[in-house]
Write a protein that holds these residues in place. Sequence first.
Motif, PDB file in Angstrom:
ATOM      1  N   TYR A  31      48.924 -11.395  30.091  1.00  0.00           N
ATOM      2  CA  TYR A  31      48.976 -11.778  31.498  1.00  0.00           C
ATOM      3  C   TYR A  31      47.547 -12.002  31.983  1.00  0.00           C
ATOM      4  CZ  TYR A  31      49.433 -11.626  36.506  1.00  0.00           C
ATOM      5  OH  TYR A  31      49.361 -11.951  37.831  1.00  0.00           O
ATOM      6  N   GLN A  32      47.267 -13.216  32.401  1.00  0.00           N
ATOM      7  CA  GLN A  32      45.912 -13.579  32.838  1.00  0.00           C
ATOM      8  C   GLN A  32      45.668 -13.048  34.246  1.00  0.00           C
ATOM      9  OE1 GLN A  32      43.849 -14.887  30.612  1.00  0.00           O
ATOM     10  NE2 GLN A  32      45.588 -14.732  29.228  1.00  0.00           N
ATOM     11  N   HIS A  33      45.073 -11.861  34.341  1.00  0.00           N
ATOM     12  CA  HIS A  33      44.843 -11.222  35.636  1.00  0.00           C
ATOM     13  C   HIS A  33      43.568 -11.704  36.308  1.00  0.00           C
ATOM     14  CE1 HIS A  33      42.099  -8.587  33.427  1.00  0.00           C
ATOM     15  NE2 HIS A  33      43.091  -8.376  32.561  1.00  0.00           N
ATOM     16  N   GLY A  34      42.669 -12.304  35.543  1.00  0.00           N
ATOM     17  CA  GLY A  34      41.494 -12.942  36.119  1.00  0.00           C
ATOM     18  C   GLY A  34      40.401 -12.026  36.629  1.00  0.00           C
ATOM     19  N   THR A  35      40.416 -10.752  36.284  1.00  0.00           N
ATOM     20  CA  THR A  35      39.382  -9.842  36.782  1.00  0.00           C
ATOM     21  C   THR A  35      38.156  -9.804  35.893  1.00  0.00           C
ATOM     22  OG1 THR A  35      40.148  -7.881  35.589  1.00  0.00           O
ATOM     23  CG2 THR A  35      41.159  -8.323  37.736  1.00  0.00           C
ATOM     24  N   GLY A  36      38.316 -10.186  34.621  1.00  0.00           N
ATOM     25  CA  GLY A  36      37.221 -10.096  33.681  1.00  0.00           C
ATOM     26  C   GLY A  36      36.991  -8.698  33.153  1.00  0.00           C
ATOM     27  N   GLY A  37      37.842  -7.755  33.531  1.00  0.00           N
ATOM     28  CA  GLY A  37      37.688  -6.373  33.084  1.00  0.00           C
ATOM     29  C   GLY A  37      39.004  -5.796  32.596  1.00  0.00           C
ATOM     30  N   TYR A  38      38.957  -4.530  32.275  1.00  0.00           N
ATOM     31  CA  TYR A  38      40.154  -3.803  31.854  1.00  0.00           C
ATOM     32  C   TYR A  38      40.911  -3.360  33.098  1.00  0.00           C
ATOM     33  CZ  TYR A  38      38.175  -3.665  27.191  1.00  0.00           C
ATOM     34  OH  TYR A  38      37.675  -4.020  25.965  1.00  0.00           O
ATOM     35  N   VAL A  39      42.246  -3.508  33.088  1.00  0.00           N
ATOM     36  CA  VAL A  39      43.047  -3.132  34.258  1.00  0.00           C
ATOM     37  C   VAL A  39      44.229  -2.272  33.835  1.00  0.00           C
ATOM     38  CG1 VAL A  39      42.397  -5.183  35.577  1.00  0.00           C
ATOM     39  CG2 VAL A  39      44.467  -5.226  34.186  1.00  0.00           C
ATOM     40  N   GLN A  40      44.751  -1.537  34.818  1.00  0.00           N
ATOM     41  CA  GLN A  40      45.950  -0.751  34.592  1.00  0.00           C
ATOM     42  C   GLN A  40      46.785  -0.752  35.856  1.00  0.00           C
ATOM     43  OE1 GLN A  40      45.247   3.341  33.747  1.00  0.00           O
ATOM     44  NE2 GLN A  40      45.138   3.879  35.890  1.00  0.00           N
ATOM     45  N   ALA A  41      48.066  -0.500  35.688  1.00  0.00           N
ATOM     46  CA  ALA A  41      48.969  -0.380  36.834  1.00  0.00           C
ATOM     47  C   ALA A  41      50.193   0.418  36.427  1.00  0.00           C
ATOM     48  CB  ALA A  41      49.391  -1.756  37.328  1.00  0.00           C
ATOM     49  N   SER A  42      50.721   1.160  37.376  1.00  0.00           N
ATOM     50  CA  SER A  42      52.016   1.815  37.218  1.00  0.00           C
ATOM     51  C   SER A  42      53.049   0.855  37.772  1.00  0.00           C
ATOM     52  CB  SER A  42      52.058   3.131  37.991  1.00  0.00           C
ATOM     53  OG  SER A  42      51.199   4.067  37.397  1.00  0.00           O
ATOM     54  N   VAL A  43      53.966   0.425  36.915  1.00  0.00           N
ATOM     55  CA  VAL A  43      54.922  -0.609  37.281  1.00  0.00           C
ATOM     56  C   VAL A  43      56.344  -0.036  37.284  1.00  0.00           C
ATOM     57  CG1 VAL A  43      55.793  -2.911  36.720  1.00  0.00           C
ATOM     58  CG2 VAL A  43      53.423  -2.305  36.149  1.00  0.00           C
ATOM     59  N   PRO A  44      56.966   0.103  38.468  1.00  0.00           N
ATOM     60  CA  PRO A  44      58.360   0.534  38.485  1.00  0.00           C
ATOM     61  C   PRO A  44      59.279  -0.654  38.193  1.00  0.00           C
ATOM     62  CG  PRO A  44      57.441   0.529  40.708  1.00  0.00           C
ATOM     63  CD  PRO A  44      56.375   0.031  39.775  1.00  0.00           C
ATOM     64  N   ILE A  45      60.184  -0.458  37.255  1.00  0.00           N
ATOM     65  CA  ILE A  45      61.116  -1.531  36.864  1.00  0.00           C
ATOM     66  C   ILE A  45      62.524  -1.057  37.198  1.00  0.00           C
ATOM     67  CG2 ILE A  45      61.926  -2.983  34.973  1.00  0.00           C
ATOM     68  CD1 ILE A  45      59.195  -2.414  33.610  1.00  0.00           C
ATOM     69  N   LEU A  46      63.153  -1.769  38.116  1.00  0.00           N
ATOM     70  CA  LEU A  46      64.457  -1.396  38.642  1.00  0.00           C
ATOM     71  C   LEU A  46      65.582  -2.071  37.881  1.00  0.00           C
ATOM     72  CD1 LEU A  46      66.065  -0.049  41.004  1.00  0.00           C
ATOM     73  CD2 LEU A  46      65.731  -2.197  42.236  1.00  0.00           C
ATOM     74  N   TYR A  47      66.565  -1.286  37.464  1.00  0.00           N
ATOM     75  CA  TYR A  47      67.766  -1.803  36.816  1.00  0.00           C
ATOM     76  C   TYR A  47      68.960  -1.428  37.694  1.00  0.00           C
ATOM     77  CZ  TYR A  47      65.053  -2.677  32.613  1.00  0.00           C
ATOM     78  OH  TYR A  47      64.137  -3.156  31.712  1.00  0.00           O
ATOM     79  N   ARG A  48      69.560  -2.435  38.344  1.00  0.00           N
ATOM     80  CA  ARG A  48      70.748  -2.235  39.176  1.00  0.00           C
ATOM     81  C   ARG A  48      71.769  -3.290  38.808  1.00  0.00           C
ATOM     82  NH1 ARG A  48      68.940   1.978  39.972  1.00  0.00           N
ATOM     83  NH2 ARG A  48      68.101   2.860  41.863  1.00  0.00           N
ATOM     84  N   LEU A  49      73.015  -2.852  38.699  1.00  0.00           N
ATOM     85  CA  LEU A  49      74.111  -3.770  38.391  1.00  0.00           C
ATOM     86  C   LEU A  49      74.600  -4.408  39.679  1.00  0.00           C
ATOM     87  CD1 LEU A  49      75.990  -1.508  35.863  1.00  0.00           C
ATOM     88  CD2 LEU A  49      74.760  -3.618  35.347  1.00  0.00           C
ATOM     89  N   LEU A  50      74.928  -5.687  39.600  1.00  0.00           N
ATOM     90  CA  LEU A  50      75.517  -6.387  40.739  1.00  0.00           C
ATOM     91  C   LEU A  50      77.015  -6.120  40.756  1.00  0.00           C
ATOM     92  CD1 LEU A  50      73.654  -9.790  40.368  1.00  0.00           C
ATOM     93  CD2 LEU A  50      73.052  -7.858  41.834  1.00  0.00           C
ATOM     94  N   ASN A  51      77.540  -5.963  41.946  1.00  0.00           N
ATOM     95  CA  ASN A  51      78.995  -5.718  42.058  1.00  0.00           C
ATOM     96  C   ASN A  51      79.804  -6.954  41.810  1.00  0.00           C
ATOM     97  OD1 ASN A  51      78.481  -3.074  42.605  1.00  0.00           O
ATOM     98  ND2 ASN A  51      78.467  -3.394  44.815  1.00  0.00           N
TER      99      ASN A  51
END
Length: 125
Positions: free
Chosen positions: A105-125
């Motif tokens: 993923y090209q984040h464009g900062t020129g440095g090392y990056v980190q993030a906590s990413v919540p990934i939601l899994y919900r079923l549609l009715n």
Amino acid sequence: ESGSLATNLASVNTSELNSEDKLPGTVTASKQEFTSINLDGFLDVLERHKKYPYLASKRGVEGTVTVLMKLDPQGNLLSAIIEDSSGSELLDKAALKSIQASCPYQHGTGGYVQASVPILYRLLN
């Protein structure tokens, strides 16, 4: 939808990393400072790669997985670890695969990056 995903961003030094933090075949940069960035664009890419596991869907399993990911300056994935499990191994593994599929993923900062990413899994009715 990416609007339902948010990033909880923080900074950490790689000296806090250990061998369990690495994905197979990845190299963790030594003594590099990781900085935080806004990953709204990453969340859009992630949504395109996110797959709901068939068995989880069949069993009605839902949840949110929070993954701590670290990227190098070129956007290659250095590590992805489960920070907060959904309680379902199926969803946790799917979340890690989604993060892997979304990189580089090209984040464009020129440095090392980190993030906590919540990934939601919900079923549609």
